[in-house]
Design a protein around this motif. Structure first.
Motif, PDB file in Angstrom:
ATOM      1  N   LEU A 111      28.671 -13.882   5.096  1.00 28.41           N
ATOM      2  CA  LEU A 111      27.473 -13.052   5.229  1.00 28.41           C
ATOM      3  C   LEU A 111      26.256 -13.879   5.634  1.00 28.41           C
ATOM      4  CD1 LEU A 111      26.547 -10.118   4.994  1.00 28.41           C
ATOM      5  CD2 LEU A 111      25.977 -10.571   2.609  1.00 28.41           C
ATOM      6  N   ARG A 112      26.116 -15.079   5.091  1.00 32.29           N
ATOM      7  CA  ARG A 112      24.970 -15.932   5.456  1.00 32.29           C
ATOM      8  C   ARG A 112      25.012 -16.309   6.935  1.00 32.29           C
ATOM      9  NH1 ARG A 112      26.349 -18.873   0.169  1.00 32.29           N
ATOM     10  NH2 ARG A 112      28.094 -19.261   1.526  1.00 32.29           N
ATOM     11  N   GLN A 113      26.214 -16.558   7.454  1.00 28.53           N
ATOM     12  CA  GLN A 113      26.342 -16.902   8.876  1.00 28.53           C
ATOM     13  C   GLN A 113      26.017 -15.701   9.750  1.00 28.53           C
ATOM     14  OE1 GLN A 113      26.946 -20.075  10.118  1.00 28.53           O
ATOM     15  NE2 GLN A 113      26.228 -19.031  11.975  1.00 28.53           N
ATOM     16  N   LEU A 114      26.420 -14.509   9.311  1.00 23.93           N
ATOM     17  CA  LEU A 114      26.094 -13.286  10.048  1.00 23.93           C
ATOM     18  C   LEU A 114      24.579 -13.120  10.147  1.00 23.93           C
ATOM     19  CD1 LEU A 114      27.238 -10.660  11.378  1.00 23.93           C
ATOM     20  CD2 LEU A 114      26.950  -9.595   9.129  1.00 23.93           C
ATOM     21  N   VAL A 115      23.881 -13.343   9.052  1.00 21.56           N
ATOM     22  CA  VAL A 115      22.415 -13.250   9.029  1.00 21.56           C
ATOM     23  C   VAL A 115      21.817 -14.263  10.002  1.00 21.56           C
ATOM     24  CG1 VAL A 115      20.371 -13.639   7.602  1.00 21.56           C
ATOM     25  CG2 VAL A 115      22.293 -12.333   6.695  1.00 21.56           C
ATOM     26  N   ALA A 116      22.340 -15.486  10.001  1.00 20.59           N
ATOM     27  CA  ALA A 116      21.826 -16.529  10.890  1.00 20.59           C
ATOM     28  C   ALA A 116      22.109 -16.208  12.362  1.00 20.59           C
ATOM     29  CB  ALA A 116      22.450 -17.879  10.525  1.00 20.59           C
ATOM     30  N   ASP A 117      23.266 -15.608  12.631  1.00 18.71           N
ATOM     31  CA  ASP A 117      23.652 -15.304  14.006  1.00 18.71           C
ATOM     32  C   ASP A 117      22.884 -14.134  14.611  1.00 18.71           C
ATOM     33  OD1 ASP A 117      25.496 -17.350  13.858  1.00 18.71           O
ATOM     34  OD2 ASP A 117      27.229 -16.021  13.578  1.00 18.71           O
ATOM     35  N   TYR A 118      22.365 -13.258  13.766  1.00 12.32           N
ATOM     36  CA  TYR A 118      21.652 -12.065  14.250  1.00 12.32           C
ATOM     37  C   TYR A 118      20.276 -11.959  13.589  1.00 12.32           C
ATOM     38  CZ  TYR A 118      26.040 -10.730  16.389  1.00 12.32           C
ATOM     39  OH  TYR A 118      27.169 -10.717  17.169  1.00 12.32           O
TER      40      TYR A 118
ATOM     41  N   GLY B  93      15.645  -2.174  18.619  1.00 12.73           N
ATOM     42  CA  GLY B  93      16.198  -0.845  18.390  1.00 12.73           C
ATOM     43  C   GLY B  93      15.888  -0.327  17.004  1.00 12.73           C
ATOM     44  N   GLN B  94      14.642  -0.406  16.652  1.00 12.85           N
ATOM     45  CA  GLN B  94      14.225   0.023  15.328  1.00 12.85           C
ATOM     46  C   GLN B  94      14.783   1.400  15.006  1.00 12.85           C
ATOM     47  OE1 GLN B  94      10.041  -0.284  14.880  1.00 12.85           O
ATOM     48  NE2 GLN B  94      10.201  -0.829  12.752  1.00 12.85           N
ATOM     49  N   GLY B  95      15.288   1.547  13.800  1.00 16.98           N
ATOM     50  CA  GLY B  95      15.836   2.814  13.370  1.00 16.98           C
ATOM     51  C   GLY B  95      17.353   2.841  13.356  1.00 16.98           C
ATOM     52  N   THR B  96      18.003   1.821  13.907  1.00 12.49           N
ATOM     53  CA  THR B  96      19.461   1.751  13.907  1.00 12.49           C
ATOM     54  C   THR B  96      19.935   1.077  12.623  1.00 12.49           C
ATOM     55  OG1 THR B  96      19.522   1.573  16.310  1.00 12.49           O
ATOM     56  CG2 THR B  96      21.482   0.849  15.120  1.00 12.49           C
ATOM     57  N   THR B  97      20.815   1.748  11.891  1.00 11.08           N
ATOM     58  CA  THR B  97      21.398   1.175  10.688  1.00 11.08           C
ATOM     59  C   THR B  97      22.914   1.283  10.778  1.00 11.08           C
ATOM     60  OG1 THR B  97      19.482   1.819   9.370  1.00 11.08           O
ATOM     61  CG2 THR B  97      21.493   1.270   8.167  1.00 11.08           C
ATOM     62  N   LEU B  98      23.588   0.189  10.490  1.00 14.03           N
ATOM     63  CA  LEU B  98      25.047   0.123  10.526  1.00 14.03           C
ATOM     64  C   LEU B  98      25.557  -0.179   9.128  1.00 14.03           C
ATOM     65  CD1 LEU B  98      25.281  -2.191  13.665  1.00 14.03           C
ATOM     66  CD2 LEU B  98      25.388   0.302  13.625  1.00 14.03           C
ATOM     67  N   ASP B  99      26.800   0.202   8.852  1.00 14.49           N
ATOM     68  CA  ASP B  99      27.380  -0.127   7.553  1.00 14.49           C
ATOM     69  C   ASP B  99      28.858  -0.445   7.715  1.00 14.49           C
ATOM     70  OD1 ASP B  99      27.745   2.820   7.951  1.00 14.49           O
ATOM     71  OD2 ASP B  99      28.891   2.579   6.105  1.00 14.49           O
ATOM     72  N   ALA B 100      29.373  -1.250   6.790  1.00 16.20           N
ATOM     73  CA  ALA B 100      30.776  -1.661   6.810  1.00 16.20           C
ATOM     74  C   ALA B 100      31.155  -2.168   5.427  1.00 16.20           C
ATOM     75  CB  ALA B 100      30.998  -2.747   7.857  1.00 16.20           C
ATOM     76  N   TYR B 101      32.449  -2.365   5.231  1.00 19.24           N
ATOM     77  CA  TYR B 101      32.935  -2.922   3.971  1.00 19.24           C
ATOM     78  C   TYR B 101      33.143  -4.429   4.058  1.00 19.24           C
ATOM     79  CZ  TYR B 101      33.699   1.871   2.595  1.00 19.24           C
ATOM     80  OH  TYR B 101      33.505   3.193   2.301  1.00 19.24           O
ATOM     81  N   LEU B 102      33.333  -4.947   5.288  1.00 18.41           N
ATOM     82  CA  LEU B 102      33.631  -6.363   5.482  1.00 18.41           C
ATOM     83  C   LEU B 102      32.674  -6.978   6.493  1.00 18.41           C
ATOM     84  CD1 LEU B 102      37.498  -6.011   5.805  1.00 18.41           C
ATOM     85  CD2 LEU B 102      36.230  -6.748   3.774  1.00 18.41           C
ATOM     86  N   VAL B 103      32.428  -8.265   6.358  1.00 16.32           N
ATOM     87  CA  VAL B 103      31.520  -8.978   7.261  1.00 16.32           C
ATOM     88  C   VAL B 103      32.008  -8.869   8.705  1.00 16.32           C
ATOM     89  CG1 VAL B 103      30.598 -11.248   7.877  1.00 16.32           C
ATOM     90  CG2 VAL B 103      30.697 -10.554   5.479  1.00 16.32           C
ATOM     91  N   GLY B 104      33.306  -9.051   8.928  1.00 13.80           N
ATOM     92  CA  GLY B 104      33.849  -8.974  10.284  1.00 13.80           C
ATOM     93  C   GLY B 104      33.625  -7.621  10.918  1.00 13.80           C
ATOM     94  N   GLN B 105      33.753  -6.557  10.142  1.00 13.45           N
ATOM     95  CA  GLN B 105      33.503  -5.209  10.653  1.00 13.45           C
ATOM     96  C   GLN B 105      32.042  -5.042  11.048  1.00 13.45           C
ATOM     97  OE1 GLN B 105      34.768  -3.078   7.175  1.00 13.45           O
ATOM     98  NE2 GLN B 105      36.870  -2.820   7.924  1.00 13.45           N
ATOM     99  N   LEU B 106      31.132  -5.543  10.210  1.00 16.09           N
ATOM    100  CA  LEU B 106      29.706  -5.416  10.499  1.00 16.09           C
ATOM    101  C   LEU B 106      29.337  -6.262  11.718  1.00 16.09           C
ATOM    102  CD1 LEU B 106      27.196  -3.953   9.510  1.00 16.09           C
ATOM    103  CD2 LEU B 106      26.710  -5.905   8.036  1.00 16.09           C
ATOM    104  N   ARG B 107      29.925  -7.449  11.844  1.00 16.71           N
ATOM    105  CA  ARG B 107      29.665  -8.310  13.002  1.00 16.71           C
ATOM    106  C   ARG B 107      30.063  -7.577  14.295  1.00 16.71           C
ATOM    107  NH1 ARG B 107      28.758 -13.452  14.183  1.00 16.71           N
ATOM    108  NH2 ARG B 107      28.946 -14.147  12.018  1.00 16.71           N
ATOM    109  N   THR B 108      31.216  -6.935  14.296  1.00 16.53           N
ATOM    110  CA  THR B 108      31.682  -6.200  15.472  1.00 16.53           C
ATOM    111  C   THR B 108      30.720  -5.079  15.832  1.00 16.53           C
ATOM    112  OG1 THR B 108      33.978  -6.733  14.951  1.00 16.53           O
ATOM    113  CG2 THR B 108      33.602  -4.838  16.388  1.00 16.53           C
ATOM    114  N   GLN B 109      30.237  -4.353  14.832  1.00 12.66           N
ATOM    115  CA  GLN B 109      29.309  -3.244  15.082  1.00 12.66           C
ATOM    116  C   GLN B 109      27.973  -3.736  15.629  1.00 12.66           C
ATOM    117  OE1 GLN B 109      28.855  -0.361  11.907  1.00 12.66           O
ATOM    118  NE2 GLN B 109      30.907  -0.831  11.163  1.00 12.66           N
TER     119      GLN B 109
END
Length: 133
Positions: free
Chosen positions: A77-84, A107-123
């Protein structure tokens, strides 16, 4: 106790919970049992369990409540935050992950959700790519 590993299930996987058959969102990899006090042979215990969005939170919570660590092996999760940096990424108390595009014209207003870091990274990557094209 044991460490259970959570990962992405195959695209066609269904929830392993009896009678459910919904599309699986998470595959839980279960290490071999070292429990012997019950006198049972645990060699035939399942090594993986596919779970839908309804059953994953309850199984994750029950596993942690019973002393098992549940680790997301799809990414950090920390790497995901750093990458985006243009996304605000956070985890809920219920174990769900969220990303909100809210800074620097992303793109203010866009919210994504997932159960896993890899899923959220893909989205996030897909959303960013669609904004570029």
């Amino acid at each position: 106790m044991s460490t259970y590993r959570a990962t992405q299930p195959p695209a066609d996987a269904e929830c392993s919970t009896g009678g459910c058959r919904s599309a699986a969102k998470v595959r839980l990899l279960i290490p071999p049992s070292r429990f012997t006090a019950d006198g049972q042979d645990h060699d035939q215990d399942p090594t993986q369990f596919d779970l839908c969005g309804l059953h994953w939170p309850a199984i994750r919570d029950a596993s942690e409540h019973n002393g098992h660590q549940v680790v997301d092996i799809t990414g950090d999760l920390r790497q995901l935050v750093a990458d985006y940096p243009n996304w605000s990424v956070f985890a809920s108390d219920g174990g769900r992950l969220y990303a909100a595009a809210c800074r620097n014209g992303s793109g203010q207003g866009t919210t994504l959700d997932a159960y896993l870091v890899g899923q959220l990274r893909t989205q996030i990557a897909a959303t960013d790519a669609s904004r570029v094209s």
